[in-house]
Every structure is written in structure tokens, then in C-alpha cells.
Scaffold this active site. Sequence first.
Site, short mmCIF file in Angstrom:
data_model
loop_
_atom_site.label_atom_id
_atom_site.label_comp_id
_atom_site.label_asym_id
_atom_site.label_seq_id
_atom_site.Cartn_x
_atom_site.Cartn_y
_atom_site.Cartn_z
N GLU A 71 -1.09 3.01 -17.34
CA GLU A 71 -2.11 2.34 -16.51
C GLU A 71 -3.28 3.25 -16.15
O GLU A 71 -3.62 3.40 -14.98
CB GLU A 71 -1.43 1.77 -15.24
CG GLU A 71 -0.32 0.79 -15.59
CD GLU A 71 0.47 0.29 -14.37
OE1 GLU A 71 0.14 0.67 -13.24
OE2 GLU A 71 1.42 -0.48 -14.59
N ASN B 199 0.66 2.92 -22.17
CA ASN B 199 1.13 1.61 -21.71
C ASN B 199 0.17 1.08 -20.64
O ASN B 199 -0.34 1.85 -19.83
CB ASN B 199 2.53 1.84 -21.11
CG ASN B 199 3.30 0.59 -20.81
OD1 ASN B 199 3.40 -0.29 -21.67
ND2 ASN B 199 3.87 0.50 -19.62
N HIS C 73 2.77 -8.72 -18.17
CA HIS C 73 3.07 -9.40 -16.90
C HIS C 73 2.17 -10.62 -16.83
O HIS C 73 1.03 -10.56 -16.35
CB HIS C 73 2.85 -8.46 -15.72
CG HIS C 73 3.82 -7.34 -15.68
ND1 HIS C 73 5.17 -7.54 -15.45
CD2 HIS C 73 3.67 -6.00 -15.85
CE1 HIS C 73 5.80 -6.37 -15.49
NE2 HIS C 73 4.92 -5.43 -15.74
N GLU D 262 6.93 -4.99 -20.90
CA GLU D 262 7.36 -5.41 -19.56
C GLU D 262 7.18 -6.90 -19.37
O GLU D 262 6.69 -7.36 -18.34
CB GLU D 262 6.56 -4.64 -18.49
CG GLU D 262 6.63 -3.14 -18.63
CD GLU D 262 5.88 -2.37 -17.54
OE1 GLU D 262 5.52 -2.98 -16.51
OE2 GLU D 262 5.66 -1.16 -17.73
N ASP E 63 7.14 -10.57 -18.40
CA ASP E 63 7.64 -11.63 -17.52
C ASP E 63 6.53 -12.66 -17.32
O ASP E 63 5.36 -12.37 -17.57
CB ASP E 63 8.23 -11.11 -16.19
CG ASP E 63 7.35 -10.15 -15.43
OD1 ASP E 63 6.12 -10.14 -15.65
OD2 ASP E 63 7.89 -9.40 -14.59
O1 G3I Z 1 14.66 2.51 -3.57
C1 G3I Z 1 13.99 2.06 -2.39
C2 G3I Z 1 15.01 1.70 -1.32
O2 G3I Z 1 15.71 2.86 -0.95
C3 G3I Z 1 14.24 1.12 -0.11
O3 G3I Z 1 15.17 0.67 0.83
C4 G3I Z 1 13.39 -0.06 -0.55
C5 G3I Z 1 12.55 -0.60 0.61
O4 G3I Z 1 11.38 -1.25 0.16
O5 G3I Z 1 12.50 0.38 -1.55
C6 G3I Z 1 13.17 0.86 -2.70
O6 G3I Z 1 12.20 1.25 -3.67
C7 G3I Z 1 11.53 0.21 -4.30
C8 G3I Z 1 11.75 0.35 -5.80
O7 G3I Z 1 10.98 -0.59 -6.49
C9 G3I Z 1 13.21 0.16 -6.19
O8 G3I Z 1 13.63 -1.11 -5.85
C10 G3I Z 1 10.06 0.33 -3.98
O9 G3I Z 1 9.82 0.06 -2.62
C11 G3I Z 1 9.28 -0.63 -4.82
O10 G3I Z 1 7.88 -0.37 -4.63
C12 G3I Z 1 9.62 -0.44 -6.30
O11 G3I Z 1 8.91 -1.41 -7.02
C13 G3I Z 1 8.82 -1.16 -8.39
C14 G3I Z 1 7.36 -1.06 -8.80
O12 G3I Z 1 7.24 -0.90 -10.20
C15 G3I Z 1 6.68 0.10 -8.12
O13 G3I Z 1 5.35 0.19 -8.46
C16 G3I Z 1 9.45 -2.32 -9.13
O14 G3I Z 1 10.86 -2.33 -8.88
C17 G3I Z 1 9.19 -2.20 -10.63
O15 G3I Z 1 9.60 -3.38 -11.26
C18 G3I Z 1 7.72 -2.02 -10.88
O16 G3I Z 1 7.52 -1.86 -12.26
C19 G3I Z 1 6.18 -1.69 -12.69
C20 G3I Z 1 6.21 -0.77 -13.90
O17 G3I Z 1 6.88 0.42 -13.59
C21 G3I Z 1 4.82 -0.48 -14.42
N1 G3I Z 1 4.10 -1.71 -14.67
C22 G3I Z 1 4.08 -2.67 -13.60
C23 G3I Z 1 5.50 -2.99 -13.13
C24 G3I Z 1 5.49 -4.05 -12.07
O18 G3I Z 1 4.83 -3.62 -10.91
#
Ligand code: G3I
Length: 532
Positions: free
Chosen positions: A152, A193, A229, A258, A260
Site C-alpha cells: 500500500e 501489494n 477488497h 485479499e 472479499d
Molecule cells: O490483537 C488485538 C487484541 O489483543 C485486542 O483486544 C483487539 C481490540 O481491538 O485488537 C486486536 O488487534 C486487531 C487485529 O486486527 C487482530 O484482530 C486490531 O485492533 C485490528 O486493527 C486488526 O485489524 C486488521 C487490519 O488489517 C489492520 O489494519 C485486520 O484483522 C486485517 O484483516 C486487516 O488486513 C488488511 C491487510 O493486512 C492489508 N490490506 C487491507 C486489509 C484489510 O484492512
Amino acid sequence: MRWLPAAAMLSTLLIAAAPAQASEPLREHAADRGKFIGAALATGPLSNETAYRNIAASEFNQVTAENAMKWDATEPSDGQYNFGGADQIVAFATQNNQQVHGHTLVWHSQTPNWVQGLSAANMRTAMQDHIATVVGRYASNATVVSWDVVNEVFNEDGTFRQSFWYNTLGQSFIADAFRYARAADPNARLCINDYNVEGINAKSTAMYNLVSSLRQQGVPVDCVGFQGHLATQYGFPSSLQQNMERFAALGVQVRVTELDVRVQMPRDANDDATQATYYRNVINACNAVQACAGVTIWGFTDKHSWVPDTFPSEGAALIYDANYAVKPSYTAVHDALAGPVTGDDTTPPTAPANLAASGTTSTSTNLSWSASTDNVGVTGYEILRNGTQVGTSTTTGFTASGLTPSTAYQFQVRARDAAGNRSTLSSAVNVTTQPGTGGSCTATAVTQTQWSTGYVIQPVTVTGSGLNGWTVTFTLPAGHAITGSWNATLTVSGQTVTAKNMPYNAGSGATFGFQASRPAGNTALPTGFTCS
Ligand code: G3I
């Protein structure tokens, strides 16, 4: 029939009502086409839910860690690595005969604060250490085959995202990241990516131009990832296949990384049908493009999806519902993978004949050969120098440039056909370049940005004729100090700085840059850029 877990058995029963296509799991049909069908997996449900584990294992032959390989997970503080989640994903994939795509090494998001505040020199070192350690850990592990090296880096209009990486290091962080990754694992496929680059638009064109220019400079970019996405409210990117094809013509692999398709909640049957069409279109586009390695879905069950957290009125973006029942989108993916394989030609073209070199100078030579023939049509030729591909041609000629004076080279050529088959190599032609006559050059410096206590000079552009190496000198004002540099080796003696080319940018058009500090209030800049 293969043993199937309960959820997959359910999908089998549902698909039995669909048109007459064999109902194997997705991964069987994908493998039959030489493609992967993958899913992003999360460590929590992988540990805690049997249904999640069973579907992940039985339906997919490729896995991406949704979060477990990101910087905040693997190196939360400087030099303190944690591979618990990453190893869990890799072990699961190994157990289930799946390949892993590492995601992601250099990104502006999910990178700890300690990285973001570093000076340029320290940030570059931190990036190098991180890539060497994370990629190095799996370099000899056959399960981990590819990496998202940078993620990105573009804005929607195609300009570079003003991330902390870019603001501190300039554009050079991208090439450096790829070189560090190649050094850490010479066999891994290295990808760039991004999202909203599925169709042909300003952002994907910027990506295209970057990949083209990086590869021309010898930067090891092997693959381009289109995240995918999608949202039903914004329409399907109908130029997806055409876009994949233009990237493929650069010589890179492409993949959907990715996928969806989110819908407005609550979902209804119309949403499901539209969503299924989008999934089918993506699989069909990948099927139609030889260079498309496969499609990874960003999860697989609506029970675990990033979408509702980010877009509260949208969701249901995946191919299983929250109770692990298949949706119409599963059937669409299945049937697109299981459908007839079109254009399935495996006959290679004949090898190019009569390869000859003429007009050899100290830095270039003109190659020509006789055309190959093929049952589905020759689309182009690949030119190899000492066994490594250095260019492509759609005619029966090619000028190999950038050669070193008084040096012996061996060239060969092979043909490619419309289905992507390659011929055997032509016989070789040996060329020795003429002695060099020495070149002259000029150096032009641009001040990219400055602030009260420092500045970034980027790019310094070197131009000249017959260049096979250069030295640029300039004068640093008193009290100034170089704090970081890229794409050149700098040495400082008193106020004189000497910059020499790297092996990969010895020719005309090379650029390099550097950052310097200066006493507060001093507004001077370096002077006297001279090239020899
Ligand atoms: O692990 C913590 C947990 O301990 C805490 O209690 C909780 C509270 O919010 O957060 C948890 O972390 C989260 C993490 O996902 C694991 O679930 C983060 O807040 C959350 O921001 C994070 O989101 C991820 C996101 O990237 C972050 O930017 C998504 O799961 C993930 O699907 C998403 O994936 C991205 C790709 O890497 C890049 N392209 C876009 C895609 C979608 O945004």
C-alpha cells in the site's frame, strides 16, 4: 471420493444441485488448473474452532497470515522477535500441504511506534534487520514461498503515500526493501501489494510504472498483488483481466491477494447473487491469465472478517456464512474453478534460429534471429545474457545495452506463445564489447524538502554517454553532516563528499539521494555537484 469434513460435505450436497461439475473441494479444482485458492487465516479461531480448522485445511491449498506475520506481531520492540503466531500458521499449512504467502514486511499500518520515530539511517537499518530476520527465519522452509515486501505505497491518485517510510527515507525504501528480501531468501517470490488497483486506473497505472522502472533497474520485484477488497455498491472492476495482462507483460506474476466482496447489511438474496457474480468474475479473470498464480480470499467465514469493524453498515463479504454454511459465492468460486479449462495449450514454440550479433560497441550490441513458429501463436521473445533474462522483444531483434567495455558476453533467445509456453533456448552467440572511450557526465541535484535543521536532496540525477560507473563530488557547507543516503556509496573528507554508483545504477539516468543535518537557522545547501 475423498474424505470430506462435515462442512465441506454440506457444500458438496449443495453443489450437487448445481450444473454438472465434479464436486471436489476448491483446492482440488484449483490445483488441476495449476492455480492456488487460498484463505487468510487468523490464529485465534485456528486454535479454538474445529469447523474453522477443518474448512481451512480441506478447501484451500494456500494460506496467508491475516495478522500474525505483520511487524507489530513479529517485532513489537526493537530486536525482540515473537514468532508464535507466524509459526502456528506455517505449521498448520505444512501439516495440510499448503503454501504460505508472507504478509507483510514493510507497511505504514500495524508497525510499532518505535519504528516510526527513527532517524533515516536507523529506520533503514531497522527495516533491513526486520526483513533479514523475518524472511530469513523461513528461507529454508519449503512451505513459505512468497512475501508481500511492500504494501500500500500509493495514494488513490497514483502519487506516493506520505507514510513515515516515504517521509523519512524517500521512494528508495521500496527498492531497498526488495533487495533486502532477496538477500534474505533468494528463492522466495517477492511481491508488491495494494488495494483499488484491480482495474485500470490512476493508482494501478502508478503501480505499473513503478514495477516497470524497478525491474529495469534490476530491483527484484517478482509479483504484483491485487488485494481485491470489493463492495457490491461500487461495481465490479471490469478491466481486471486486462489489467492483469498488462502487468504480466512486464514479466511479473500476478495474484489476487485479499479477495472479499462486502454487501450492505442486512444481506438478502439479491446481495448474495451479486456477490457470487463478483467472486466468479475474479476467478475467471485469474483462470484466463497464465501469469495469475491464484486467488486468496481474505478469510472464508463471515464469522471472522475485518469488514464490519471497518465498515459498520457492511459485511457478509466471504464465501461461508457465520455458521460455516456455504453461500452462493462459494458455489461461484467452486464452479469457476471446476469449469472447463480454456486455451489449455501445452505445445511450446520452436526455438528461435540463426541468432546473430552486429554493430557491437563498447556498451551495446544488436541481436537478431529468425522467427519461431507455434500452434497458438508466438507472442514474443525473451533475451538472456549469460543465462539471465535481461529483456523481451515482440520483434525478431533486440538491442542489448548497458554492457561493460572489453567484456565477453553470451546471449540466447527463447520464444513465448499465447498460452505462456516457452521454447527451448536458441543456440548462443558470443560477443566481446569494444574497448571503452571514457564518458563524460553531469550531475543535477534537486532539494526535495528542507526544514530548519536538515534537508533531503533527492534525486541527484547523473546523465552522460557511455557511462559504466560514475563519481559525483559536492561540497557540504560547514557544520552540516550526512545522516543517510541511498542508491550510492558516500564518503566524506572534510567538506568534500564523494558519491560512487552502486553496481545496479552505473549508467546514465541513475539517481541517488541523501539526507543531511545542519545547525538550526543555517539555510545553506550543498553546492558544486560535479560528475566524472
Ligand atoms: O490483537 C488485538 C487484541 O489483543 C485486542 O483486544 C483487539 C481490540 O481491538 O485488537 C486486536 O488487534 C486487531 C487485529 O486486527 C487482530 O484482530 C486490531 O485492533 C485490528 O486493527 C486488526 O485489524 C486488521 C487490519 O488489517 C489492520 O489494519 C485486520 O484483522 C486485517 O484483516 C486487516 O488486513 C488488511 C491487510 O493486512 C492489508 N490490506 C487491507 C486489509 C484489510 O484492512
